[in-house]
Write a protein that holds these residues in place. Structure first.
Motif, mmCIF file in Angstrom:
data_model
loop_
_atom_site.group_PDB
_atom_site.id
_atom_site.type_symbol
_atom_site.label_atom_id
_atom_site.label_comp_id
_atom_site.label_asym_id
_atom_site.label_seq_id
_atom_site.Cartn_x
_atom_site.Cartn_y
_atom_site.Cartn_z
ATOM 1 N N TYR A 320 0.848 -1.206 0.000
ATOM 2 C CA TYR A 320 0.000 0.000 0.000
ATOM 3 C C TYR A 320 0.873 1.240 0.000
ATOM 4 C CZ TYR A 320 -3.073 3.649 1.973
ATOM 5 O OH TYR A 320 -3.761 4.808 2.219
ATOM 6 N N ARG A 321 0.444 2.259 -0.724
ATOM 7 C CA ARG A 321 1.173 3.525 -0.682
ATOM 8 C C ARG A 321 0.228 4.681 -1.004
ATOM 9 N NH1 ARG A 321 6.501 4.550 -0.971
ATOM 10 N NH2 ARG A 321 6.525 2.671 0.295
ATOM 11 N N ALA A 322 0.243 5.680 -0.143
ATOM 12 C CA ALA A 322 -0.475 6.924 -0.420
ATOM 13 C C ALA A 322 0.490 7.884 -1.103
ATOM 14 C CB ALA A 322 -1.011 7.532 0.868
ATOM 15 N N TRP A 323 -0.025 8.750 -1.951
ATOM 16 C CA TRP A 323 0.833 9.744 -2.597
ATOM 17 C C TRP A 323 1.474 10.622 -1.541
ATOM 18 C CZ3 TRP A 323 1.991 9.217 -7.569
ATOM 19 C CH2 TRP A 323 1.129 8.481 -8.373
ATOM 20 N N ILE A 324 2.740 10.938 -1.738
ATOM 21 C CA ILE A 324 3.481 11.689 -0.730
ATOM 22 C C ILE A 324 3.099 13.164 -0.722
ATOM 23 C CG2 ILE A 324 5.483 12.379 -2.119
ATOM 24 C CD1 ILE A 324 7.233 11.393 0.234
ATOM 25 N N SER A 325 2.484 13.623 -1.787
ATOM 26 C CA SER A 325 2.130 15.030 -1.900
ATOM 27 C C SER A 325 0.636 15.245 -1.694
ATOM 28 C CB SER A 325 2.527 15.564 -3.280
ATOM 29 O OG SER A 325 1.956 16.827 -3.508
ATOM 30 N N ARG A 326 0.283 16.415 -1.238
ATOM 31 C CA ARG A 326 -1.142 16.753 -1.080
ATOM 32 C C ARG A 326 -1.837 16.882 -2.427
ATOM 33 N NH1 ARG A 326 1.824 21.307 0.143
ATOM 34 N NH2 ARG A 326 1.565 23.105 -1.234
ATOM 35 N N GLU A 327 -1.036 16.926 -3.519
ATOM 36 C CA GLU A 327 -1.638 17.020 -4.848
ATOM 37 C C GLU A 327 -2.252 15.694 -5.295
ATOM 38 O OE1 GLU A 327 2.123 17.897 -5.964
ATOM 39 O OE2 GLU A 327 1.984 20.067 -5.825
ATOM 40 N N GLY A 328 -1.937 14.614 -4.546
ATOM 41 C CA GLY A 328 -2.419 13.301 -4.928
ATOM 42 C C GLY A 328 -3.858 13.057 -4.522
ATOM 43 N N ARG A 329 -4.443 12.059 -5.136
ATOM 44 C CA ARG A 329 -5.823 11.701 -4.817
ATOM 45 C C ARG A 329 -5.857 10.330 -4.159
ATOM 46 N NH1 ARG A 329 -6.875 13.649 -10.414
ATOM 47 N NH2 ARG A 329 -7.428 15.836 -10.271
ATOM 48 N N ASN A 330 -6.328 9.323 -4.893
ATOM 49 C CA ASN A 330 -6.501 8.006 -4.284
ATOM 50 C C ASN A 330 -5.165 7.333 -4.000
ATOM 51 O OD1 ASN A 330 -9.282 8.239 -4.496
ATOM 52 N ND2 ASN A 330 -9.344 7.269 -6.508
ATOM 53 N N PRO A 331 -5.035 6.679 -2.833
ATOM 54 C CA PRO A 331 -3.864 5.826 -2.595
ATOM 55 C C PRO A 331 -3.912 4.617 -3.522
ATOM 56 C CG PRO A 331 -5.209 6.074 -0.606
ATOM 57 C CD PRO A 331 -5.953 6.700 -1.724
#
Length: 450
Positions: A320-331
């Motif tokens: 699992y990985r969430a985008w490191i930036s706030r610009e990202g959406r879905n993990p």
């Protein structure tokens, strides 16, 4: 260019090394380590001389051993019997299914990687060190959380090892002994003060990292083989395990007992991953099924959703990985399966529902091959994942690209199936392990920032 040719020479030597002195594995390991050292020291040669050297050495090795095809040695122990015997041939490729990268202009994420291209970000071109402390396949490797140097390895030889890759030379700090059968997996606690390991002997052991002693042994209530384990991210006093009877269980480290609550998955539970908060877990089995499981604060487990891959296959790795930036959406959830595929799923909601985004082809039909996200997920030209393969190669895949262009780098150095793979937190080193028990530490190439 010169460094790339050096890597090709090393890959050539590694390929033929499996056939050199077949009765003396220690000699083969010493030989390939010395070859790596000599290649690193031979930086004065020009590009043309390296090309000529590669050509001549290839001819000499072919004359001595023949024109070899990559062969896989068999694995002893119970893990070997869990294979998929399909003979389907495949290469790396991809199938598009909507955009993965949220935006092409993510300035905050560009700054993290210094403005370099994806290919430059993941140009791992040299061998830092080769470890050979294990006598059988290394099933899993993982750097400690937010750590550049400590690496843990688990093996079919019933042991785990802790390595320090920053010492000069890199060294094995400790060998953890206590399991009586193959060690199938392990996990670091969030603060790296303990390690949980699981084994086909039906136990999970908690190790104290301070002195590498065994703090607790947990016995599966059904005497089942434990195939995977993971700490509960927000409560490291709880451990989740999956066994060969299709059960997902939670154990309490303090009491040394499993909770009564059991989540029935079916098949054999081969892999587990968790979101950052430990609310949702994803579980893969040997039937090509991935289950979303909700974990309550009291340790209660509830299945919420199941998806089935196109074929009945093994789900050998989940990450699992969430985008490191706030610009990202879905993990994202990264999946390896023995239908010769690497899947990328978007996590669509808080209950862990998954939507397929990408599918890439990989040589993977028989063993517990794993993959990982690159720690720094740049949005400049895409995001990368790295996967092992049964052809002995390590593939860097840009998950936003299509077709053969999705592979931005390939490392060749193993002479058997690559099973384990792990980055340290700043991407300066990559660790890979194989079916013969070797662990190779790769170092990143140096590029000037643009």
């Amino acid at each position: 260019m010169t460094t790339a040719l050096q890597q090709q020479v090393f890959a050539l030597d590694a390929r033929y090394n499996a056939h050199r002195a077949p009765q003396s594995p220690n000699f083969r390991t010493l030989y390939i380590r010395r070859r790596s050292q000599l290649l690193r020291e031979a930086n004065s040669r020009s590009t043309e001389k390296w090309k000529q050297y590669l050509k001549i050495r290839s001819q000499l090795l072919q004359q001595r051993y023949g024109n070899l095809k990559l062969e896989h040695s068999s694995v002893s122990g119970s893990l070997a019997s869990l294979g998929n015997q399909s003979n389907e041939k495949s290469g790396i490729g991809s199938t598009p299914s909507g955009s993965v990268v949220p935006t092409k202009n993510a300035e905050a994420s560009k700054a993290l990687v210094g403005g370099t291209t994806i290919g430059e970000n993941y140009a791992f071109v040299g061998v830092h060190h080769i470890f050979d402390q294990h006598t059988q396949a290394v099933t899993m490797i993982k750097f400690a959380n937010n750590d550049k140097s400590r690496l843990c390895c688990s093996s079919l030889d019933h042991t785990l090892s802790i390595c320090d890759v920053s010492s000069n030379p890199p060294s094995v700090i400790s060998i953890l002994r206590g399991h009586t059968s193959a060690v199938s997996g392990f996990d670091w606690s969030v603060n790296n003060d303990s390690i949980v390991s699981c084994s086909l002997d039906g136990t999970a052991k908690v190790w104290k990292v301070e002195d590498y002693s065994c703090l607790r042994t947990l016995n599966d209530p059904n005497n089942a083989q434990i195939l995977c384990c993971i700490f509960q991210p927000t409560n490291n006093n709880l451990i989740l395990t999956g066994n060969n009877k299709g059960e997902l269980r939670i154990a309490n480290v303090s009491t040394g007992r499993f909770l009564k609550n059991v989540c029935k998955i079916g098949g054999q539970v081969l892999s587990i991953a968790s979101d950052t908060n430990g609310h949702v877990f994803w579980v893969g089995n040997d039937k090509g099924e991935i289950f979303s499981v909700f974990c309550e604060l009291n340790g209660s487990l509830t299945r919420t959703k199941k998806i089935s891959l196109p074929t009945s296959c093994w789900v050998t790795s989940l990450s699992y990985r969430a985008w490191i930036s706030r610009e990202g959406r879905n993990p994202l959830l990264l999946v390896n399966a023995t239908d010769s595929s690497v899947y990328i799923f978007s996590v669509l909601n808080y209950e862990g529902y998954l939507g397929l985004k990408r599918k890439f082809q990989n040589r993977h039909q028989r063993y517990t091959v794993r993959s990982t996200f690159c720690p720094i997920m740049s949005f400049r030209e895409g995001a990368c994942v790295v996967t092992g393969s049964e052809d002995g190669c390590i593939y860097f895949i840009d998950i936003e690209r299509i077709g053969s262009k999705s592979v931005v780098n390939t490392l060749q150095g193993h002479s058997s199936a690559v099973l384990g793979i792990s980055f340290n937190y700043d991407e300066s080193l990559l660790a890979t392990s194989d079916l013969q028990g070797l662990v190779i530490i790769w170092k990143k190439g140096n590029f000037s920032q643009k």
